[in-house]
Scaffold this motif. Structure first.
Motif, PDB file in Angstrom:
ATOM      1  N   LEU A  23       0.833  -1.204   0.000  1.00 42.98           N
ATOM      2  CA  LEU A  23       0.000   0.000   0.000  1.00 42.98           C
ATOM      3  C   LEU A  23       0.869   1.256   0.000  1.00 42.98           C
ATOM      4  CD1 LEU A  23      -2.697  -1.151   2.574  1.00 42.98           C
ATOM      5  CD2 LEU A  23      -3.088  -0.718   0.139  1.00 42.98           C
ATOM      6  N   ALA A  24       2.024   1.177   0.657  1.00 42.35           N
ATOM      7  CA  ALA A  24       2.949   2.310   0.675  1.00 42.35           C
ATOM      8  C   ALA A  24       3.502   2.559  -0.725  1.00 42.35           C
ATOM      9  CB  ALA A  24       4.090   2.047   1.659  1.00 42.35           C
ATOM     10  N   LYS A  25       3.774   1.484  -1.455  1.00 41.88           N
ATOM     11  CA  LYS A  25       4.246   1.620  -2.843  1.00 41.88           C
ATOM     12  C   LYS A  25       3.161   2.230  -3.727  1.00 41.88           C
ATOM     13  CE  LYS A  25       7.661  -2.125  -2.804  1.00 41.88           C
ATOM     14  NZ  LYS A  25       8.059  -3.433  -3.383  1.00 41.88           N
ATOM     15  N   ASP A  26       1.895   1.952  -3.395  1.00 39.27           N
ATOM     16  CA  ASP A  26       0.767   2.520  -4.138  1.00 39.27           C
ATOM     17  C   ASP A  26       0.497   3.970  -3.747  1.00 39.27           C
ATOM     18  OD1 ASP A  26       0.371   0.116  -5.407  1.00 39.27           O
ATOM     19  OD2 ASP A  26      -1.285  -0.529  -4.122  1.00 39.27           O
ATOM     20  N   ASN A  27       1.258   4.457  -2.763  1.00 42.06           N
ATOM     21  CA  ASN A  27       1.074   5.819  -2.258  1.00 42.06           C
ATOM     22  C   ASN A  27      -0.271   5.986  -1.549  1.00 42.06           C
ATOM     23  OD1 ASN A  27       2.384   8.320  -1.944  1.00 42.06           O
ATOM     24  ND2 ASN A  27       1.186   9.256  -3.586  1.00 42.06           N
ATOM     25  N   LEU A  28      -0.755   4.911  -0.927  1.00 39.62           N
ATOM     26  CA  LEU A  28      -2.033   4.947  -0.224  1.00 39.62           C
ATOM     27  C   LEU A  28      -1.860   5.015   1.288  1.00 39.62           C
ATOM     28  CD1 LEU A  28      -4.113   2.349  -2.304  1.00 39.62           C
ATOM     29  CD2 LEU A  28      -4.293   4.849  -2.337  1.00 39.62           C
ATOM     30  N   VAL A  29      -0.717   4.597   1.796  1.00 46.71           N
ATOM     31  CA  VAL A  29      -0.431   4.727   3.230  1.00 46.71           C
ATOM     32  C   VAL A  29       0.969   5.280   3.399  1.00 46.71           C
ATOM     33  CG1 VAL A  29      -1.926   2.757   3.791  1.00 46.71           C
ATOM     34  CG2 VAL A  29       0.554   2.422   3.586  1.00 46.71           C
ATOM     35  N   VAL A  30       1.212   5.819   4.589  1.00 42.51           N
ATOM     36  CA  VAL A  30       2.537   6.322   4.947  1.00 42.51           C
ATOM     37  C   VAL A  30       3.041   5.514   6.128  1.00 42.51           C
ATOM     38  CG1 VAL A  30       3.853   8.297   5.756  1.00 42.51           C
ATOM     39  CG2 VAL A  30       1.984   8.640   4.148  1.00 42.51           C
ATOM     40  N   ILE A  31       4.240   4.963   5.983  1.00 38.67           N
ATOM     41  CA  ILE A  31       4.848   4.185   7.063  1.00 38.67           C
ATOM     42  C   ILE A  31       5.978   5.001   7.676  1.00 38.67           C
ATOM     43  CG2 ILE A  31       6.061   2.063   7.685  1.00 38.67           C
ATOM     44  CD1 ILE A  31       4.778   0.714   5.269  1.00 38.67           C
ATOM     45  N   VAL A  32       5.838   5.322   8.955  1.00 39.47           N
ATOM     46  CA  VAL A  32       6.867   6.086   9.669  1.00 39.47           C
ATOM     47  C   VAL A  32       7.453   5.186  10.752  1.00 39.47           C
ATOM     48  CG1 VAL A  32       7.375   8.122  11.054  1.00 39.47           C
ATOM     49  CG2 VAL A  32       5.641   8.239   9.257  1.00 39.47           C
ATOM     50  N   PRO A  33       8.739   4.884  10.672  1.00 44.12           N
ATOM     51  CA  PRO A  33       9.369   4.006  11.675  1.00 44.12           C
ATOM     52  C   PRO A  33       9.104   4.482  13.099  1.00 44.12           C
ATOM     53  CG  PRO A  33      10.884   4.427   9.858  1.00 44.12           C
ATOM     54  CD  PRO A  33       9.696   5.325   9.649  1.00 44.12           C
ATOM     55  N   TRP A  34       8.719   3.549  13.950  1.00 39.89           N
ATOM     56  CA  TRP A  34       8.439   3.767  15.361  1.00 39.89           C
ATOM     57  C   TRP A  34       7.151   4.540  15.622  1.00 39.89           C
ATOM     58  CZ3 TRP A  34      11.579   0.340  16.966  1.00 39.89           C
ATOM     59  CH2 TRP A  34      12.860   0.238  16.447  1.00 39.89           C
ATOM     60  N   LYS A  35       6.497   5.014  14.560  1.00 42.86           N
ATOM     61  CA  LYS A  35       5.250   5.763  14.748  1.00 42.86           C
ATOM     62  C   LYS A  35       4.044   5.052  14.130  1.00 42.86           C
ATOM     63  CE  LYS A  35       7.158  10.396  15.303  1.00 42.86           C
ATOM     64  NZ  LYS A  35       7.107  11.821  14.846  1.00 42.86           N
ATOM     65  N   GLY A  36       4.278   4.143  13.218  1.00 41.79           N
ATOM     66  CA  GLY A  36       3.181   3.359  12.671  1.00 41.79           C
ATOM     67  C   GLY A  36       2.787   3.709  11.249  1.00 41.79           C
ATOM     68  N   VAL A  37       1.595   3.259  10.900  1.00 41.14           N
ATOM     69  CA  VAL A  37       1.086   3.382   9.531  1.00 41.14           C
ATOM     70  C   VAL A  37      -0.173   4.239   9.531  1.00 41.14           C
ATOM     71  CG1 VAL A  37       0.264   2.106   7.511  1.00 41.14           C
ATOM     72  CG2 VAL A  37       1.994   1.088   9.008  1.00 41.14           C
ATOM     73  N   THR A  38      -0.254   5.146   8.581  1.00 39.54           N
ATOM     74  CA  THR A  38      -1.393   6.058   8.472  1.00 39.54           C
ATOM     75  C   THR A  38      -1.880   6.105   7.036  1.00 39.54           C
ATOM     76  OG1 THR A  38      -0.431   7.446  10.220  1.00 39.54           O
ATOM     77  CG2 THR A  38      -2.200   8.405   8.903  1.00 39.54           C
ATOM     78  N   VAL A  39      -3.198   6.153   6.853  1.00 32.87           N
ATOM     79  CA  VAL A  39      -3.757   6.298   5.507  1.00 32.87           C
ATOM     80  C   VAL A  39      -3.311   7.654   4.968  1.00 32.87           C
ATOM     81  CG1 VAL A  39      -5.852   6.447   4.123  1.00 32.87           C
ATOM     82  CG2 VAL A  39      -5.754   4.870   6.072  1.00 32.87           C
ATOM     83  N   LYS A  40      -2.750   7.652   3.774  1.00 26.99           N
ATOM     84  CA  LYS A  40      -2.195   8.882   3.215  1.00 26.99           C
ATOM     85  C   LYS A  40      -3.295   9.854   2.795  1.00 26.99           C
ATOM     86  CE  LYS A  40       1.032  10.717  -0.195  1.00 26.99           C
ATOM     87  NZ  LYS A  40       0.162  11.851  -0.492  1.00 26.99           N
ATOM     88  N   SER A  41      -3.078  11.103   3.099  1.00 27.03           N
ATOM     89  CA  SER A  41      -3.957  12.158   2.606  1.00 27.03           C
ATOM     90  C   SER A  41      -3.182  12.965   1.572  1.00 27.03           C
ATOM     91  CB  SER A  41      -4.412  13.076   3.751  1.00 27.03           C
ATOM     92  OG  SER A  41      -3.301  13.673   4.371  1.00 27.03           O
ATOM     93  N   ASP A  42      -3.881  13.474   0.569  1.00 28.37           N
ATOM     94  CA  ASP A  42      -3.214  14.258  -0.459  1.00 28.37           C
ATOM     95  C   ASP A  42      -2.791  15.608   0.098  1.00 28.37           C
ATOM     96  OD1 ASP A  42      -3.619  12.311  -2.426  1.00 28.37           O
ATOM     97  OD2 ASP A  42      -5.621  13.082  -2.881  1.00 28.37           O
ATOM     98  N   THR A  43      -1.612  16.050  -0.277  1.00 28.96           N
ATOM     99  CA  THR A  43      -1.173  17.381   0.087  1.00 28.96           C
ATOM    100  C   THR A  43      -1.905  18.381  -0.812  1.00 28.96           C
ATOM    101  OG1 THR A  43       0.630  17.437  -1.523  1.00 28.96           O
ATOM    102  CG2 THR A  43       1.120  16.483   0.642  1.00 28.96           C
ATOM    103  N   PRO A  44      -1.986  19.648  -0.409  1.00 29.85           N
ATOM    104  CA  PRO A  44      -2.617  20.659  -1.275  1.00 29.85           C
ATOM    105  C   PRO A  44      -1.992  20.688  -2.667  1.00 29.85           C
ATOM    106  CG  PRO A  44      -2.295  21.549   0.918  1.00 29.85           C
ATOM    107  CD  PRO A  44      -1.593  20.227   0.895  1.00 29.85           C
ATOM    108  N   GLU A  45      -0.669  20.502  -2.726  1.00 35.41           N
ATOM    109  CA  GLU A  45       0.031  20.514  -4.016  1.00 35.41           C
ATOM    110  C   GLU A  45      -0.375  19.326  -4.875  1.00 35.41           C
ATOM    111  OE1 GLU A  45       2.053  22.899  -1.065  1.00 35.41           O
ATOM    112  OE2 GLU A  45       1.513  20.764  -1.060  1.00 35.41           O
ATOM    113  N   GLU A  46      -0.546  18.155  -4.250  1.00 36.51           N
ATOM    114  CA  GLU A  46      -0.955  16.964  -4.993  1.00 36.51           C
ATOM    115  C   GLU A  46      -2.373  17.101  -5.528  1.00 36.51           C
ATOM    116  OE1 GLU A  46       1.605  13.383  -2.862  1.00 36.51           O
ATOM    117  OE2 GLU A  46      -0.203  14.128  -1.883  1.00 36.51           O
TER     118      GLU A  46
END
Length: 235
Positions: free
Chosen positions: A69-92
């Motif tokens: 899912l991270a490769k699909d740009n659908l989630v963000v994985i942050v070491p020691w903090k966990g996984v979060t569903v990705k939200s689009d940035t204003p620029e995106e």
């Protein structure tokens, strides 16, 4: 969305055994569908253990699904903090809708030039169908089909391929707008205007109507993203 209560459950369907499909792939498809349909919302934290328990699998396929899912740009994985569903940035958001406006506008222009009477009849029928649909999932499917049909009827394969490359991202936004009665009504009317222009074979009007439709979708998406951001900051 704020912090998830420990008693809450994710909106996920149970993973059923699918012949020849690895368990990690089943978990991946389950989570991907939940993200794309808005069941798992942007910036929602995903707890590996709870998801594994809910889907009745071990933690390993869930971890593997997170990586895909991270490769699909659908989630963000942050070491020691966990996984979060990705939200689009204003620029995106701006970049996506700028491209959509140009490419779908071109598709509508070419569709007005090339569409046959039978193809125009199909577009008119799908517009009528959308006016009668209330179910969000069904609306997204038919809405997506409408835009795909116009691209195909343009006769330009590059338009078809380019729009198909980010159809899933667009469908995710469509799910969000499908829960808004005002945007749903406006969207149906905008589709009618697009087909009216195509039926007249008015290329300029068809392109302008489509570009206005996409711009309206952008305005709704941007406003919705701002509301979600504000709610998160209030937590």
């Amino acid at each position: 969305m704020g912090k998830q209560d420990s008693k809450d459950k994710y909106k996920l369907s149970a993973v059923d055994s699918i012949e020849r499909l690895p368990l990690s792939e089943q978990v991946y498809l389950t989570l991907k569908t939940a993200i794309l349909t808005g069941e798992l919302m942007p910036q929602e934290k995903l707890n590996e253990v709870k998801i594994a328990e809910q889907l009745q699998v071990s933690a390993t396929p869930v971890r593997e699904a997170f990586r895909k899912l991270a490769k699909d740009n659908l989630v963000v994985i942050v070491p020691w903090k966990g996984v979060t569903v990705k939200s689009d940035t204003p620029e995106e958001i701006v970049a996506l809708y700028q491209v959509r406006e140009v490419m779908e506008g071109l598709g509508a222009r070419l569709c007005a030039r090339h569409a046959t009477d039978e193809q125009i009849k199909e577009l008119r029928e799908i517009c009528k169908e959308m006016h009668e649909i209330e179910d969000a999932t069904e609306r997204v499917e038919v809405n997506s089909r409408f835009h795909t049909m116009i691209a195909h009827y343009s006769g330009n394969e590059r338009v078809v391929e380019y729009l198909a490359s980010f159809r899933e991202r667009v469908n995710r936004d469509m799910y969000i707008s499908s829960f808004n009665a005002v945007r749903t009504h406006d969207c149906d009317d905008e589709h009618d205007h697009i087909v009216d222009a195509i039926e007249r074979h008015d290329e300029v009007a068809a392109e302008n109507a489509m570009r206005q439709h996409i711009n309206n979708a952008f305005i709704f998406k941007k406003a919705n993203a701002e509301v979600q951001h504000k709610k998160l900051n209030e937590v």
